[in-house]
Design a protein around this motif. Sequence first.
Motif, PDB file in Angstrom:
ATOM      1  N   VAL A  32       0.864  -1.187   0.000  1.00 52.63           N
ATOM      2  CA  VAL A  32       0.000   0.000   0.000  1.00 52.63           C
ATOM      3  C   VAL A  32       0.901   1.238   0.000  1.00 52.63           C
ATOM      4  N   LYS A  34      -0.279   4.474  -0.872  1.00 54.17           N
ATOM      5  CA  LYS A  34      -1.092   5.697  -0.950  1.00 54.17           C
ATOM      6  C   LYS A  34      -0.443   6.809  -0.141  1.00 54.17           C
ATOM      7  N   TYR A  38       2.850   6.747   2.430  1.00 54.48           N
ATOM      8  CA  TYR A  38       2.852   7.166   3.836  1.00 54.48           C
ATOM      9  C   TYR A  38       3.977   8.186   4.087  1.00 54.48           C
ATOM     10  N   LEU A  79      -7.989   2.009  -3.979  1.00 56.37           N
ATOM     11  CA  LEU A  79      -8.823   1.553  -2.862  1.00 56.37           C
ATOM     12  C   LEU A  79     -10.131   2.324  -2.719  1.00 56.37           C
ATOM     13  N   LYS A 123     -16.047  -3.764  -2.905  1.00 54.21           N
ATOM     14  CA  LYS A 123     -15.813  -3.520  -1.476  1.00 54.21           C
ATOM     15  C   LYS A 123     -17.056  -3.898  -0.681  1.00 54.21           C
ATOM     16  N   ARG A 130     -17.650   2.333   6.820  1.00 50.10           N
ATOM     17  CA  ARG A 130     -16.967   3.475   6.222  1.00 50.10           C
ATOM     18  C   ARG A 130     -17.213   3.442   4.719  1.00 50.10           C
ATOM     19  N   HIS A 158     -12.308  -4.406   5.067  1.00 52.35           N
ATOM     20  CA  HIS A 158     -11.268  -3.781   5.904  1.00 52.35           C
ATOM     21  C   HIS A 158     -11.714  -3.894   7.359  1.00 52.35           C
ATOM     22  N   ASN A 192      -4.927  -6.124   6.488  1.00 52.09           N
ATOM     23  CA  ASN A 192      -3.888  -5.086   6.487  1.00 52.09           C
ATOM     24  C   ASN A 192      -2.654  -5.662   7.190  1.00 52.09           C
ATOM     25  N   SER A 193      -1.690  -4.809   7.543  1.00 50.16           N
ATOM     26  CA  SER A 193      -0.456  -5.334   8.169  1.00 50.16           C
ATOM     27  C   SER A 193      -0.777  -6.102   9.449  1.00 50.16           C
ATOM     28  N   ARG A 208      -3.028  -6.621   2.212  1.00 56.73           N
ATOM     29  CA  ARG A 208      -2.617  -5.244   1.876  1.00 56.73           C
ATOM     30  C   ARG A 208      -1.675  -4.742   2.971  1.00 56.73           C
ATOM     31  N   LEU A 209      -0.423  -4.597   2.611  1.00 61.33           N
ATOM     32  CA  LEU A 209       0.582  -4.240   3.611  1.00 61.33           C
ATOM     33  C   LEU A 209       0.903  -2.754   3.555  1.00 61.33           C
ATOM     34  N   GLY A 210       0.688  -2.080   4.672  1.00 62.78           N
ATOM     35  CA  GLY A 210       1.003  -0.660   4.766  1.00 62.78           C
ATOM     36  C   GLY A 210       2.016  -0.407   5.861  1.00 62.78           C
ATOM     37  N   ILE A 211       1.515  -0.016   7.024  1.00 66.35           N
ATOM     38  CA  ILE A 211       2.371   0.550   8.064  1.00 66.35           C
ATOM     39  C   ILE A 211       3.539  -0.359   8.469  1.00 66.35           C
ATOM     40  N   TYR A 341       1.320   6.604  11.463  1.00 66.93           N
ATOM     41  CA  TYR A 341       0.799   6.912  10.118  1.00 66.93           C
ATOM     42  C   TYR A 341       0.758   8.431   9.912  1.00 66.93           C
TER      43      TYR A 341
HETATM   44  C1  LIG Z   1      -8.408  -0.012   2.828  1.00 66.67           C
HETATM   45  C2  LIG Z   1      -7.041  -0.120   3.411  1.00 66.67           C
HETATM   46  N1  LIG Z   1      -6.363  -1.255   3.259  1.00 66.67           N
HETATM   47  C3  LIG Z   1      -5.122  -1.418   3.766  1.00 66.67           C
HETATM   48  C4  LIG Z   1      -4.506  -0.413   4.454  1.00 66.67           C
HETATM   49  C5  LIG Z   1      -3.132  -0.653   5.023  1.00 66.67           C
HETATM   50  O1  LIG Z   1      -3.228  -0.746   6.400  1.00 66.67           O
HETATM   51  P1  LIG Z   1      -1.943  -0.789   7.332  1.00 66.67           P
HETATM   52  O2  LIG Z   1      -1.171   0.444   7.008  1.00 66.67           O
HETATM   53  O3  LIG Z   1      -2.493  -0.747   8.712  1.00 66.67           O
HETATM   54  O4  LIG Z   1      -1.210  -2.043   7.004  1.00 66.67           O
HETATM   55  C6  LIG Z   1      -5.176   0.787   4.664  1.00 66.67           C
HETATM   56  C7  LIG Z   1      -4.535   1.854   5.426  1.00 66.67           C
HETATM   57  O5  LIG Z   1      -5.035   2.890   5.764  1.00 66.67           O
HETATM   58  C8  LIG Z   1      -6.486   0.946   4.116  1.00 66.67           C
HETATM   59  O6  LIG Z   1      -7.181   2.090   4.276  1.00 66.67           O
END
Ligand SMILES: Cc1ncc(COP(=O)(O)O)c(C=O)c1O
Length: 363
Positions: A32, A34, A38, A79, A123, A130, A158, A192-193, A208-211, A341
């Motif tokens: 991720v 976006k 980050y 997303l 979705k 949300r 999510h 997510n993470s 979906r890997l972000g933080i 974040y």
């Molecule tokens: C829809 C969605 N998926 C995945 C993520 C990634 O989440 P994380 O950063 O907690 O791994 C986010 C983060 O805001 C998100 O909004």
Amino acid sequence: MSRQTRAIIHPQALQHNFARLQPSLPSRAIAVIKADAYGHGAVTVATALSDLCTCFAVAICDEVRPLRDAGITQPVVVLEGPHDMQDCQMAKASNSILVVHNTVQLDWLTTLPASQRPEVWLKVDSGMHRLGFSVDDAIALLASHEWLTEQPCVLVTHFACADEPDNPFNTAQFDAFNRIAAATNLPVCVANSAATLTHPDQWGAWCRLGIGMYGASPLANKTAAQLELQAAMTLQAEVIGLHNVKKGESVGYSQSWKAPRDSVIATVGIGYADGYPRHCPTGTPVVIRGHRAPLVGRVSMDMITIDVTDIPDVALQDTVELWGRQLPVDEVAQCAGTISYELTTRVSTRVPRTVEQAARDNP
Ligand SMILES: Cc1ncc(COP(=O)(O)O)c(C=O)c1O
């Protein structure tokens, strides 16, 4: 010499974290990226992960173009899906996958000729309320819009509380989502993470890997170090002023801090206009010469002041770490009453990002 305030991005840490988080079981990981990854720089991060990652995700369609201009070719999941018909028309050419969460978006895409339609994922609102269609509405839409399942549709949801693994709401959401996953047998994209770490075996096709990829902890009860994650950003500035302050004298705006003893105060060239949080209170740590020093007084627009009385030989131009390899961003976020974040996404455009070069092997 120009101002030394900068965010150093560590590509090897991104690669390490991505590999660390990627579940060994069947899931495939989407990085991720976006909000300019980050705050780390979307092109920098996508380039660093290019050989490891088969798919990226952003929030909005406008975030795809810079990736394509930089030569990133992997599909990009959007997303929030399209915001207008033009987003729908442009998506196929830019190899974007649109996540559809409302009926207006669905109508736009339904009116597009099939040959111009991008890949569309659906979705599902499993309880966060949300974005997304309710489970029942989604089941009905899949039946009434046959084109959705005639292309590689993935069900997306999510979690609201994934950072608290024991929260029963996770199970409630999972059960709700499972109802549509089981009824349709479509591939899913759920975790997510945090959820990837806590239930690597549960999430199926995509996560979906972000933080966590950026080296901050996704879990409320574990530090990044405990999770073997490495900081992907080090935020640095330098000492631009040094003052001896007598006991009882004040430092900074509103005289909010008064020296409890004769003190040495270093002024550091970073402030809230750079994204250092104004909410950081006295006592928030920074690192200088390998030691922790406390912030004292108010954060200004362009500067902060730190107490270096106990640190020997502090000099003008010394480097100060605000967060990064020596100081977890989660710890600073906690001091500021926020989450990592917010800290990394708010590092402002005034702060240059520099990418750490890989260490050369010794000849
Ligand atoms: C829809 C969605 N998926 C995945 C993520 C990634 O989440 P994380 O950063 O907690 O791994 C986010 C983060 O805001 C998100 O909004």
